[in-house]
Structure formats: C-alpha cells, structure tokens
Design a protein around this motif. Structure first.
Motif, PDB file in Angstrom:
ATOM      1  N   GLU A 117       0.916  -1.018  -0.025  1.00  0.00           N
ATOM      2  CA  GLU A 117      -0.050   0.023   0.060  1.00  0.00           C
ATOM      3  C   GLU A 117       0.862   1.359  -0.065  1.00  0.00           C
ATOM      4  OE1 GLU A 117      -0.357  -2.615   2.276  1.00  0.00           O
ATOM      5  OE2 GLU A 117      -2.422  -2.813   2.744  1.00  0.00           O
ATOM      6  N   PHE A 118       2.015   1.182   0.343  1.00  0.00           N
ATOM      7  CA  PHE A 118       2.877   2.273   0.548  1.00  0.00           C
ATOM      8  C   PHE A 118       4.106   2.258  -0.184  1.00  0.00           C
ATOM      9  CE2 PHE A 118       0.740   1.539   4.713  1.00  0.00           C
ATOM     10  CZ  PHE A 118      -0.282   2.422   4.754  1.00  0.00           C
ATOM     11  N   SER A 119       4.097   1.588  -1.061  1.00  0.00           N
ATOM     12  CA  SER A 119       5.222   1.251  -2.131  1.00  0.00           C
ATOM     13  C   SER A 119       5.719   2.382  -3.007  1.00  0.00           C
ATOM     14  CB  SER A 119       5.040   0.131  -2.809  1.00  0.00           C
ATOM     15  OG  SER A 119       3.975   0.411  -3.847  1.00  0.00           O
ATOM     16  N   SER A 120       4.641   3.557  -3.164  1.00  0.00           N
ATOM     17  CA  SER A 120       4.843   4.453  -3.925  1.00  0.00           C
ATOM     18  C   SER A 120       6.031   5.629  -3.137  1.00  0.00           C
ATOM     19  CB  SER A 120       3.797   5.450  -4.148  1.00  0.00           C
ATOM     20  OG  SER A 120       2.959   5.813  -3.281  1.00  0.00           O
ATOM     21  N   VAL A 121       6.056   5.489  -1.809  1.00  0.00           N
ATOM     22  CA  VAL A 121       6.718   6.340  -1.066  1.00  0.00           C
ATOM     23  C   VAL A 121       8.136   5.857  -0.568  1.00  0.00           C
ATOM     24  CG1 VAL A 121       6.839   7.699   1.281  1.00  0.00           C
ATOM     25  CG2 VAL A 121       4.471   7.085   0.431  1.00  0.00           C
ATOM     26  N   ASP A 122       9.304   6.558  -1.045  1.00  0.00           N
ATOM     27  CA  ASP A 122      10.499   6.189  -0.814  1.00  0.00           C
ATOM     28  C   ASP A 122      11.248   7.304  -0.780  1.00  0.00           C
ATOM     29  OD1 ASP A 122      12.884   4.665  -0.517  1.00  0.00           O
ATOM     30  OD2 ASP A 122      13.050   4.392  -2.729  1.00  0.00           O
ATOM     31  N   VAL A 174     -14.073   7.974   2.313  1.00  0.00           N
ATOM     32  CA  VAL A 174     -13.001   7.146   1.478  1.00  0.00           C
ATOM     33  C   VAL A 174     -11.877   7.311   1.731  1.00  0.00           C
ATOM     34  CG1 VAL A 174     -12.026   7.125  -1.136  1.00  0.00           C
ATOM     35  CG2 VAL A 174     -14.514   6.977  -0.696  1.00  0.00           C
ATOM     36  N   LEU A 175     -10.876   6.383   1.910  1.00  0.00           N
ATOM     37  CA  LEU A 175      -9.329   6.540   2.089  1.00  0.00           C
ATOM     38  C   LEU A 175      -8.649   6.105   0.765  1.00  0.00           C
ATOM     39  CD1 LEU A 175      -6.779   6.654   3.798  1.00  0.00           C
ATOM     40  CD2 LEU A 175      -7.104   4.238   4.238  1.00  0.00           C
ATOM     41  N   LEU A 176      -8.001   7.120   0.399  1.00  0.00           N
ATOM     42  CA  LEU A 176      -6.958   7.100  -0.759  1.00  0.00           C
ATOM     43  C   LEU A 176      -5.594   6.820  -0.192  1.00  0.00           C
ATOM     44  CD1 LEU A 176      -8.235   9.602  -3.288  1.00  0.00           C
ATOM     45  CD2 LEU A 176      -8.730   7.190  -3.043  1.00  0.00           C
ATOM     46  N   HIS A 177      -4.917   5.749  -0.476  1.00  0.00           N
ATOM     47  CA  HIS A 177      -3.670   5.442  -0.030  1.00  0.00           C
ATOM     48  C   HIS A 177      -2.586   6.260  -0.790  1.00  0.00           C
ATOM     49  CE1 HIS A 177      -3.486   2.448   2.994  1.00  0.00           C
ATOM     50  NE2 HIS A 177      -4.438   1.629   2.407  1.00  0.00           N
ATOM     51  N   PHE A 178      -1.367   6.278  -0.221  1.00  0.00           N
ATOM     52  CA  PHE A 178      -0.325   7.241  -0.952  1.00  0.00           C
ATOM     53  C   PHE A 178      -0.216   6.997  -2.386  1.00  0.00           C
ATOM     54  CE2 PHE A 178       0.918   7.856   3.295  1.00  0.00           C
ATOM     55  CZ  PHE A 178       1.368   9.165   3.390  1.00  0.00           C
ATOM     56  N   GLY A 179      -0.360   8.217  -2.978  1.00  0.00           N
ATOM     57  CA  GLY A 179       0.238   8.383  -4.333  1.00  0.00           C
ATOM     58  C   GLY A 179       1.214   9.414  -4.273  1.00  0.00           C
ATOM     59  N   ALA A 180       2.159   9.129  -5.910  1.00  0.00           N
ATOM     60  CA  ALA A 180       3.087  10.233  -5.986  1.00  0.00           C
ATOM     61  C   ALA A 180       2.957  10.847  -7.408  1.00  0.00           C
ATOM     62  CB  ALA A 180       4.477   9.351  -5.793  1.00  0.00           C
ATOM     63  N   GLU A 181       3.462  11.936  -7.136  1.00  0.00           N
ATOM     64  CA  GLU A 181       3.595  12.852  -8.929  1.00  0.00           C
ATOM     65  C   GLU A 181       4.859  13.466  -8.898  1.00  0.00           C
ATOM     66  OE1 GLU A 181       1.401  12.909 -11.298  1.00  0.00           O
ATOM     67  OE2 GLU A 181      -0.166  11.414 -10.133  1.00  0.00           O
ATOM     68  N   HIS A 182       5.667  13.057  -9.905  1.00  0.00           N
ATOM     69  CA  HIS A 182       6.786  13.650 -10.323  1.00  0.00           C
ATOM     70  C   HIS A 182       6.636  15.053 -11.152  1.00  0.00           C
ATOM     71  CE1 HIS A 182       9.264  10.281  -8.329  1.00  0.00           C
ATOM     72  NE2 HIS A 182       8.003   9.790  -8.649  1.00  0.00           N
ATOM     73  N   ALA A 186      13.640  18.682 -12.190  1.00  0.00           N
ATOM     74  CA  ALA A 186      14.054  18.717 -10.939  1.00  0.00           C
ATOM     75  C   ALA A 186      13.579  19.858 -10.215  1.00  0.00           C
ATOM     76  CB  ALA A 186      15.646  18.641 -11.019  1.00  0.00           C
ATOM     77  N   GLU A 187      13.457  20.863 -10.849  1.00  0.00           N
ATOM     78  CA  GLU A 187      12.959  21.998 -10.374  1.00  0.00           C
ATOM     79  C   GLU A 187      11.403  22.265 -10.030  1.00  0.00           C
ATOM     80  OE1 GLU A 187      14.905  22.021 -13.144  1.00  0.00           O
ATOM     81  OE2 GLU A 187      16.567  22.873 -12.082  1.00  0.00           O
ATOM     82  N   ASP A 188      10.809  21.307 -10.544  1.00  0.00           N
ATOM     83  CA  ASP A 188       9.392  21.174 -10.166  1.00  0.00           C
ATOM     84  C   ASP A 188       8.931  20.351  -9.007  1.00  0.00           C
ATOM     85  OD1 ASP A 188       8.711  22.257 -12.756  1.00  0.00           O
ATOM     86  OD2 ASP A 188       8.518  20.481 -13.632  1.00  0.00           O
ATOM     87  N   GLY A 189      10.066  19.790  -8.528  1.00  0.00           N
ATOM     88  CA  GLY A 189       9.873  18.830  -7.317  1.00  0.00           C
ATOM     89  C   GLY A 189       8.981  17.692  -7.326  1.00  0.00           C
ATOM     90  N   MET A 190       8.668  17.050  -6.272  1.00  0.00           N
ATOM     91  CA  MET A 190       7.563  15.856  -6.353  1.00  0.00           C
ATOM     92  C   MET A 190       6.693  16.172  -5.371  1.00  0.00           C
ATOM     93  SD  MET A 190       9.620  12.583  -4.997  1.00  0.00           S
ATOM     94  CE  MET A 190       8.239  11.685  -5.521  1.00  0.00           C
ATOM     95  N   VAL A 191       5.440  15.457  -5.236  1.00  0.00           N
ATOM     96  CA  VAL A 191       4.505  15.329  -4.451  1.00  0.00           C
ATOM     97  C   VAL A 191       4.142  13.931  -3.952  1.00  0.00           C
ATOM     98  CG1 VAL A 191       2.031  16.141  -4.041  1.00  0.00           C
ATOM     99  CG2 VAL A 191       3.790  17.752  -5.417  1.00  0.00           C
ATOM    100  N   TYR A 192       3.929  13.829  -2.658  1.00  0.00           N
ATOM    101  CA  TYR A 192       3.095  12.703  -2.514  1.00  0.00           C
ATOM    102  C   TYR A 192       1.763  13.173  -1.900  1.00  0.00           C
ATOM    103  CZ  TYR A 192       7.845  10.057  -2.188  1.00  0.00           C
ATOM    104  OH  TYR A 192       8.769   9.560  -2.651  1.00  0.00           O
ATOM    105  N   TYR A 193       0.843  11.999  -1.914  1.00  0.00           N
ATOM    106  CA  TYR A 193      -0.523  12.473  -1.272  1.00  0.00           C
ATOM    107  C   TYR A 193      -1.175  11.498  -0.701  1.00  0.00           C
ATOM    108  CZ  TYR A 193      -1.976  11.150  -5.941  1.00  0.00           C
ATOM    109  OH  TYR A 193      -2.180  10.493  -6.928  1.00  0.00           O
ATOM    110  N   PHE A 194      -1.937  11.582  -0.001  1.00  0.00           N
ATOM    111  CA  PHE A 194      -3.061  10.516   0.493  1.00  0.00           C
ATOM    112  C   PHE A 194      -4.627  11.489   1.024  1.00  0.00           C
ATOM    113  CE2 PHE A 194      -1.700  11.545   4.714  1.00  0.00           C
ATOM    114  CZ  PHE A 194      -2.326  11.307   5.647  1.00  0.00           C
TER     115      PHE A 194
END
Length: 258
Positions: A117-122, A174-182, A186-194
């Motif tokens: 469920e949390f494999s997207s977060v590293d 509703v619970l949405l488990h973690f997602g990630a957006e790159h 590199a200047e844009d950064g990245m987002v994790y969300y739940f």
C-alpha cells in the motif's frame, strides 16, 4: 531489528502506518472495509484494511501517540474553535509544529514500510533519518537558518463536490492510499499525497534556488505557523487524480456486489 525511531533493540510492536483511529472511524463499528484497486482487472474485496508492521518499540509508539497522534487525529474531528464557510474551514488555536510533525510521522512510516500500500513512498535512508531526528526532538529546525518546512511544504485541502452530486458522507468515507507525482524537471519537485476523512494531504518536496524563496514561497492550502488556519474547500472535479480514483470506485461498485 532495531526500532526505527530510537535505534534501540527492544521488542518491536506492530505499528500502524496511518493511525488506527482513522480506520476505526471509517469502519464505523464494522469489522472490514471494501478495498478497491485502481486498475482495470482487480475485483473489490472486503478486508481488514488496517495495515501495520513491526517498526517501533513500545516506548516510541507511545511517544508518537502522546506527542503527535492525539492532537493530529482529533483536530479535524472536533467542532471546537472551528468556523465553516462556503469556501474554507477555519481552525483556531492551531498548533503548527505538532500537526506538521504529525503528518511527517505518517509519511516517514510510509517510507519505512515494506507493505504494498505504501510502495510509492521512498524517501531514502538519509532523509528518513533526518525526519526521525525531527520527530524525536519535536522540532522542525535543521540548523540556525533552515527548517524542515523550507523543503517539505504540506498542504491540506477539504474535498467537496457541489457539481456532480457525490455525497459528502461518501467523500469522508473514502481512504486513498499514498500516491506520488513527479514534476517534469528537478525544479518542479515531487508530491506525495493521500486522502482521509475528506481531507487531501499533500507533501511537496522542492529545493528552491535561494534561502529567501525557501522561506517565503507558498502553495495552495499550505499549513503555516499561525494560531489560525483556513483549509480551502476544493471541488472533486478539480483534483484529477482524486477524481479519477472516485470514478473507478463508482464504476467497480456498479459492476460488483459485495
């Protein structure tokens, strides 16, 4: 295995990645939840949906509970010091550092977790250790001039739907488990969300070009170190990833009976 927070060798407890009280509220007295995978083939199924694994010793479990979770899980459930308007929810008497680190503790545990469920977060070992140090010290200070929130901006949005008619009780259930957006660069950064209890939690990782930008740049719904915060209400249709997830849940609910 040693405790991921203190490094001690005491027996490890089965730690909840997302606090247990959230799941208890979602289950509302039932033993199971319906789990939906956002793909074309996996059938919805009833399951315990209470992911946990051995990460922390008993003392550190209690430390996180006493210092972060008791406040963090209660904040959006309490009607005290809360003002609701058409466009936002206002919270007074807000404890910024406590709540910020509460959300960091969830992200940190998600990164440590080996569960699917949390494999997207590293976050990588080095950064996990930085977060652990902040949690232990109950501080977001990294040095005399740098703070953790210069590099991780956290925003909180209240998801609503006044356009297509998704009931607010459904949104809050509703619970949405973690997602990630790159970002594209590199200047844009990245987002994790739940998403939990109708609130979308977003973590933006970004290194600014200079310290002034790091201190002053803001994102929508960003938590600020103030005693009063306003959580914006955002339409479901304006949040593509969340909207797409709700669409899949609806379509699978129509084609499967549980």
């Amino acid at each position: 295995m040693s405790c991921k927070l203190c490094g001690g060798d005491d027996a490890l407890q089965k730690s909840h990645i997302i606090p247990r009280s959230y799941f208890k509220g979602l289950k509302n007295g039932n033993g199971q939840l319906i789990s939906v995978t956002c793909d074309a083939t996996t059938t919805p199924k009833k399951e315990n949906s209470d992911p946990k694994e051995k990460l922390l010793c008993r003392s550190c479990e209690q430390f996180l509970s006493d210092n972060y979770e008791k406040y963090g899980t209660r904040l959006f459930k309490s009607s005290r010091c809360v003002k609701k308007t058409r466009n936002y929810i206002e919270f007074n008497g807000f404890k910024y550092t406590e709540y910020y680190l509460f959300l960091v503790s969830i992200l940190w545990r998600a990164s440590l977790s080996s569960l699917e469920e949390f494999s997207s977060v590293d976050l990588q070992d080095k950064f996990e250790k930085i977060l652990a140090s902040c949690l232990r010290n109950k501080s977001i200070k990294l040095s005399a001039s740098l703070k953790l929130d210069h590099f991780i901006r956290i925003s909180v949005l209240r998801v609503v739907d006044t356009q297509s008619g998704v009931d607010d009780d459904v949104i809050r259930s509703v619970l949405l488990h973690f997602g990630a957006e790159h970002g594209n660069t590199a200047e844009d950064g990245m987002v994790y969300y739940f998403m939990i209890s109708g609130f979308l939690i977003c973590y933006l990782f970004k290194v600014e070009s200079d310290i002034h930008e790091a201190r002053t740049k803001r994102i929508g719904g960003q938590l600020l170190n103030r005693s009063q915060i306003k959580v914006p209400k955002v339409e479901l249709s304006n949040l593509k990833q969340v909207h797409d997830a709700f669409k899949i849940v609806y379509e699978k609910a129509q084609s499967h009976i549980l």
